[in-house]
Design an enzyme around this catalytic site. Structure first.
Site, mmCIF file in Angstrom:
data_model
loop_
_atom_site.group_PDB
_atom_site.id
_atom_site.type_symbol
_atom_site.label_atom_id
_atom_site.label_comp_id
_atom_site.label_asym_id
_atom_site.label_seq_id
_atom_site.Cartn_x
_atom_site.Cartn_y
_atom_site.Cartn_z
ATOM 1 N N GLY A 81 28.099 -24.978 -10.641
ATOM 2 C CA GLY A 81 28.489 -23.592 -10.478
ATOM 3 C C GLY A 81 27.489 -22.883 -9.592
ATOM 4 C CD GLU B 36 27.352 -20.340 -12.027
ATOM 5 O OE1 GLU B 36 26.852 -19.481 -11.271
ATOM 6 O OE2 GLU B 36 26.736 -21.364 -12.366
#
Length: 159
Positions: free
Chosen positions: A46, A133
């Site tokens: 990510g 994230e």
């Protein structure tokens, strides 16, 4: 836009609240593609825009499962359930890993690169990656959630 590079802690942009995306254009597509390429080149799962110095609510995730690449624009966690504890790292903190508690299940609403809303439900590792994230987009770093740090492959404090 030039080739992107990672931003490392203690860069203050990593702890900034990111602005929502309002323009869905070729610049956004280019940013997403370059972020994805950098994430793969860095062996990540990510990457959030502040990690490349862009303070916009943009992230990419790919945990190498059936979902493949997920572009997240203006993501919001709608629901979270359960609990999982496991190892976590961050491309902005090279060689630093710790044990972090995250939800086992999340339901996230976001927009794709064209601005179309979608909802994704995730469990396990994908749920962990999505929340990590999304935290970045609000200036929240995984280091604020670490219960114990790993050192040389072992948990700090283990006998």
């Amino acid at each position: 836009m030039s080739k992107l590079s990672l931003v490392y802690y203690p860069d203050e942009r990593l702890e900034a609240e990111c602005e929502p995306v309002t323009v869905f254009d070729s610049k956004l597509t280019k940013l997403l593609n370059q972020m994805y390429e950098l994430m793969l080149d860095s062996d990540g799962v990510g990457l959030a825009a502040p990690q490349v110095g862009v303070l916009k609510q943009v992230a990419v995730v790919d945990v190498d499962d059936k979902h493949g690449r997920i572009d997240l624009i203006n993501p919001v966690i709608l629901e979270e359930r359960g609990e999982q504890v496991g190892p976590e790292g961050c491309l902005s903190f090279p060689d630093l890993f710790g044990e972090v508690k995250r939800p086992e299940f999340v339901k996230v609403r976001a927009q794709n690169r064209r601005g179309k809303p979608f909802i994704i439900e995730a469990r396990g590792f994908l749920a962990r990656a999505l929340v990590h994230e999304i935290d970045h987009l609000h200036g929240v770093l995984f280091t604020t959630k670490v219960d114990r740090y790993y050192e040389d492959g072992e948990l700090e404090g283990e006998e």
